[in-house]
Structures are given as structure tokens and as C-alpha cells.
Scaffold this motif. Structure first.
Motif, PDB file in Angstrom:
ATOM      1  N   ILE A  61      64.448  23.507  46.590  1.00 34.24           N
ATOM      2  CA  ILE A  61      64.667  22.671  47.776  1.00 34.24           C
ATOM      3  C   ILE A  61      66.022  22.975  48.388  1.00 34.24           C
ATOM      4  O   ILE A  61      66.155  23.102  49.616  1.00 34.24           O
ATOM      5  CB  ILE A  61      64.542  21.168  47.421  1.00 34.24           C
ATOM      6  N   ASN A  62      67.026  23.126  47.545  1.00 31.09           N
ATOM      7  CA  ASN A  62      68.361  23.462  48.040  1.00 31.09           C
ATOM      8  C   ASN A  62      68.332  24.763  48.827  1.00 31.09           C
ATOM      9  O   ASN A  62      68.888  24.845  49.925  1.00 31.09           O
ATOM     10  CB  ASN A  62      69.341  23.544  46.858  1.00 31.09           C
TER      11      ASN A  62
ATOM     12  N   LEU B 233      62.627  20.164  57.352  1.00 30.77           N
ATOM     13  CA  LEU B 233      62.416  19.850  55.940  1.00 30.77           C
ATOM     14  C   LEU B 233      63.409  18.779  55.485  1.00 30.77           C
ATOM     15  O   LEU B 233      63.033  17.794  54.854  1.00 30.77           O
ATOM     16  CB  LEU B 233      62.570  21.118  55.096  1.00 30.77           C
ATOM     17  N   LYS B 234      64.668  18.962  55.825  1.00 32.76           N
ATOM     18  CA  LYS B 234      65.707  18.004  55.421  1.00 32.76           C
ATOM     19  C   LYS B 234      65.473  16.637  56.071  1.00 32.76           C
ATOM     20  O   LYS B 234      65.640  15.599  55.436  1.00 32.76           O
ATOM     21  CB  LYS B 234      67.089  18.538  55.775  1.00 32.76           C
ATOM     22  N   ARG B 235      65.073  16.623  57.356  1.00 27.22           N
ATOM     23  CA  ARG B 235      64.780  15.348  58.024  1.00 27.22           C
ATOM     24  C   ARG B 235      63.634  14.610  57.332  1.00 27.22           C
ATOM     25  O   ARG B 235      63.692  13.399  57.142  1.00 27.22           O
ATOM     26  CB  ARG B 235      64.451  15.576  59.509  1.00 27.22           C
ATOM     27  N   ARG B 236      62.599  15.352  56.937  1.00 26.47           N
ATOM     28  CA  ARG B 236      61.471  14.712  56.240  1.00 26.47           C
ATOM     29  C   ARG B 236      61.904  14.181  54.881  1.00 26.47           C
ATOM     30  O   ARG B 236      61.510  13.095  54.481  1.00 26.47           O
ATOM     31  CB  ARG B 236      60.296  15.679  56.094  1.00 26.47           C
ATOM     32  N   ARG B 237      62.718  14.942  54.160  1.00 26.84           N
ATOM     33  CA  ARG B 237      63.203  14.478  52.863  1.00 26.84           C
ATOM     34  C   ARG B 237      64.027  13.205  53.037  1.00 26.84           C
ATOM     35  O   ARG B 237      63.845  12.227  52.309  1.00 26.84           O
ATOM     36  CB  ARG B 237      64.050  15.567  52.182  1.00 26.84           C
TER      37      ARG B 237
ATOM     38  N   THR C 289      66.266  12.195  47.110  1.00 25.63           N
ATOM     39  CA  THR C 289      67.259  13.216  46.801  1.00 25.63           C
ATOM     40  C   THR C 289      66.531  14.554  46.728  1.00 25.63           C
ATOM     41  O   THR C 289      65.292  14.613  46.669  1.00 25.63           O
ATOM     42  CB  THR C 289      67.927  12.942  45.445  1.00 25.63           C
ATOM     43  N   GLN C 290      67.296  15.642  46.684  1.00 28.61           N
ATOM     44  CA  GLN C 290      66.666  16.953  46.534  1.00 28.61           C
ATOM     45  C   GLN C 290      65.880  17.016  45.228  1.00 28.61           C
ATOM     46  O   GLN C 290      64.777  17.565  45.190  1.00 28.61           O
ATOM     47  CB  GLN C 290      67.720  18.070  46.568  1.00 28.61           C
ATOM     48  N   ALA C 291      66.429  16.431  44.165  1.00 31.05           N
ATOM     49  CA  ALA C 291      65.749  16.459  42.865  1.00 31.05           C
ATOM     50  C   ALA C 291      64.434  15.684  42.914  1.00 31.05           C
ATOM     51  O   ALA C 291      63.401  16.154  42.425  1.00 31.05           O
ATOM     52  CB  ALA C 291      66.663  15.900  41.779  1.00 31.05           C
TER      53      ALA C 291
END
Length: 160
Positions: free
Chosen positions: A31-32, A6-10, A16-18
């Protein structure tokens, strides 16, 4: 999908998470929590994340060559940052350098005697020759497969 994917895709989307949360219609805290594995990633959320694509670039094609313009338009549509040889920003003078992938693209209508010399200018070059191959690559770029590659192979530290 796990928290690391998930983090790699973001990150591959450059969000940003927002901003990621906004695109998914959830709160940033969600997301966090997902990235920390504090909440499970449901199948529905994984599908929504996989469906996200980069926003198109705010740019217009500059290429005068019709085949190069096909690739450049696809890069713009897919939100893939690049520099071209037309504006002198690409030191190798190949047609396109994909900034977030450390890959270059050289577009050819036909094989020429200087093709080998051009390929030697950079270590990671996609040489695409012929109209059908150019249109195929453009379709692949627009499909989002490049985002999957970016998620699997994080950006080089020098381009962040």
C-alpha cells in the motif's frame, strides 16, 4: 485509479495503511508503494479497492420513529458516523448529523409547517419526505455511494 485516489479512498474508510492492506490481503509495504506511485495499481487491485466498504458501526438504532429508524439503521450498516437529535448531541436538533460529511438529514413522513424552519437550522441538509423516499435514501446509503463522495470530498478538518 491513481495513487491520490487510492489514498483518498483509504482515508474515506478511516483506515491506516496496515488496516487497508489487511482488508485487501496484501502487505502494508504494498500500500505504501502504491500510494507513492512506486508500484502501478493493477486493474485487479483497483477493483478490489473499489469494492471495499466501511465496517458497520457497533451501535443499535435509538430512533423511535419508524422512518428515522430506517435511515439510522442504514447509517449503522454503512459505517457512517453520526449523531442524532434524540440524545441532544446534534446542536441543530435535526434528525441526523453525518460527522464525516458535514451534512445533516431531516426525515419527514409529510410536509409540515415547521419544515422550512428546520431546514434553516443547518447549511447542508438532506430533507427526505415520505416512506418511498426514505427507503430509497437508505438503499443509496448502504450502496456505498457515500464512500465515493467521501473519497471525492475529503472530510472537513474540524471533524478529524
Amino acid at each position: 485509479m491513481d495513487a491520490d485516489e487510492l489514498k483518498r479512498r483509504r482515508n474515506a474508510l478511516g483506515l491506516t495503511q496496515a488496516a487497508f492492506a489487511e482488508r485487501l490481503g496484501v502487505h502494508r509495504d504494498t500500500i505504501n508503494a502504491l500510494e507513492r506511485s512506486a508500484r502501478p495499481i493493477t486493474e485487479q487491485m483497483a477493483l478490489a479497492i473499489a469494492a471495499l466498504r466501511p465496517m458497520p458501526l457497533d451501535a443499535k438504532p435509538k430512533s423511535e420513529n419508524d422512518l428515522e429508524r430506517v435511515i439510522e439503521t442504514a447509517l449503522i450498516d454503512a459505517g457512517i458516523r453520526y449523531v442524532g437529535d434524540r440524545d441532544g448531541q446534534n446542536p441543530s436538533a435535526l434528525d441526523f448529523r453525518l460527522l464525516d460529511f458535514d451534512v445533516e438529514i431531516e426525515v419527514k413522513r409529510f410536509y409540515t409547517a415547521r419544515t422550512g424552519e428546520q431546514m434553516a437550522r443547518a447549511s447542508n441538509v438532506i430533507a427526505v419526505q415520505g416512506e418511498k423516499a426514505v427507503r430509497f435514501l437508505a438503499a443509496a446509503i448502504r450502496s456505498g455511494d457515500f464512500l465515493d463522495l467521501a473519497a471525492a470530498h475529503p472530510r472537513p478538518a474540524t471533524t478529524r
